[in-house]
Design an enzyme around this catalytic site. Sequence first.
Site, short mmCIF file in Angstrom:
data_model
loop_
_atom_site.label_atom_id
_atom_site.label_comp_id
_atom_site.label_asym_id
_atom_site.label_seq_id
_atom_site.Cartn_x
_atom_site.Cartn_y
_atom_site.Cartn_z
N GLU A 159 -7.30 9.77 3.58
CA GLU A 159 -7.11 10.20 2.76
C GLU A 159 -7.33 9.73 1.70
O GLU A 159 -8.16 9.06 1.28
CB GLU A 159 -5.20 10.26 2.64
N LYS A 207 6.29 4.52 5.49
CA LYS A 207 6.42 3.63 4.98
C LYS A 207 7.35 3.54 4.93
O LYS A 207 8.62 4.08 4.77
CB LYS A 207 5.71 4.00 3.40
N1 PSU Z 1 -0.47 4.91 2.51
C1 PSU Z 1 0.02 4.31 2.10
N2 PSU Z 1 -0.04 4.09 1.21
C2 PSU Z 1 -0.28 5.47 0.42
C3 PSU Z 1 0.14 6.76 0.90
C4 PSU Z 1 -0.03 6.33 2.31
O1 PSU Z 1 -0.29 2.72 2.55
O2 PSU Z 1 -0.20 5.71 -1.11
C5 PSU Z 1 0.37 8.18 0.12
C6 PSU Z 1 0.23 8.80 1.50
O3 PSU Z 1 -1.02 9.60 0.26
C7 PSU Z 1 1.52 10.22 1.85
C8 PSU Z 1 1.99 9.61 0.57
O4 PSU Z 1 0.83 11.15 1.71
O5 PSU Z 1 2.06 8.66 0.05
C9 PSU Z 1 3.26 10.38 0.09
O6 PSU Z 1 3.77 10.86 -0.97
P1 PSU Z 1 5.18 11.51 -1.55
O7 PSU Z 1 6.28 10.52 -1.09
O8 PSU Z 1 5.27 11.50 -2.75
O9 PSU Z 1 5.64 12.60 -0.21
#
Ligand code: PSU
Length: 315
Positions: free
Chosen positions: A35, A169
């Site tokens: 990604e 996360k």
């Molecule tokens: N993994 C990491 N750092 C990130 C992300 C994933 O180590 O910043 C990103 C991914 O792209 C994931 C996004 O889909 O954070 C999630 O964002 P949200 O909570 O707004 O859906």
Amino acid sequence: MTRTPTLPAPGDAPLTFAPEVSEARAEGRPVVALESTILTHGMPWPDNLACAKAVEEDVRAGGAVPATIAVEGGRIRVGLPPEDLERLARAEGVAKLSRADLAACLVTGGLGATTVAATMIAARLAGIAVFATGGIGGVHRGAADSFDISADLAELAQTPVTVVSAGAKAILDLPKTFELLESLGVPVIAVGQEAIPAFWSRDAGLRAPLRMDDPATIAAAHRMRGRLGLPGGQLVLNPLPSEAEIPRAEMEAHVVAAQAAAEAAGVRGKAVTPFLLSHIRAATQGRAQVANVALVRANARLAAAIAAALAAGPA
Ligand code: PSU
Ligand code: MN
């Protein structure tokens, strides 16, 4: 009787492949999707570029071809040559694209980075079965009031890509995130241990519903889901290397402080996850960043092994 197509006609999706990715696809060699939101919104310059390069090297060392995904000029780019990777890592104000924003960014010609959800959509279109990230999005703390639940979860329920992560996360409400994944019928597979890992830490204090220690078994389960006609992907949980771990109790204090800061600043929507990660990076004097790089790299190596097992075909 006409059937609603669930897959676009070949050649219909606006995909632009890097040469090495199209060669690998044509020859049936393993490819791993990566990604780009982690680069543009998850890490600061220049650590983001160093991480992206290291991760691509890890995929290659595992015998697969890396395909970092981003949107530019009305096309989904599948694989970015080094100069494009650097331009994306340096760029400011890049759009963070999830399922809801992908088509809009393509028709307006903007520059966009793909989240887990959008990268899964692109990987499926590109015929790539395995994708490595850091941590997926999930149910935010306080979601009972905010309703903030990442679109990554719904994507895992509908798009057939195996996603290798270090868990969700740990800024999130992990018990609720894994409850929701269970409701959505997403296979959650821990590797090498019974416990669900917590991104910067190896143990979230929750037990994983499934455990598979061998990449070939994960590949076989992916294939079997296809034979059963099940929509949706698999979520693989790979605990980060012990030497990079930050204990959960220590991280928890940082998460609580970051959450309070986000609420005080009135941060909402797409900005929440980048705000929390950046707050925690500062609060840990960069240790969280070191752990983040280590875990993405470990996930890239495991994803390459799963992609290689898939490319080798049934045992
Ligand atoms: N993994 C990491 N750092 C990130 C992300 C994933 O180590 O910043 C990103 C991914 O792209 C994931 C996004 O889909 O954070 C999630 O964002 P949200 O909570 O707004 O859906
Ligand atoms: Mn959100």
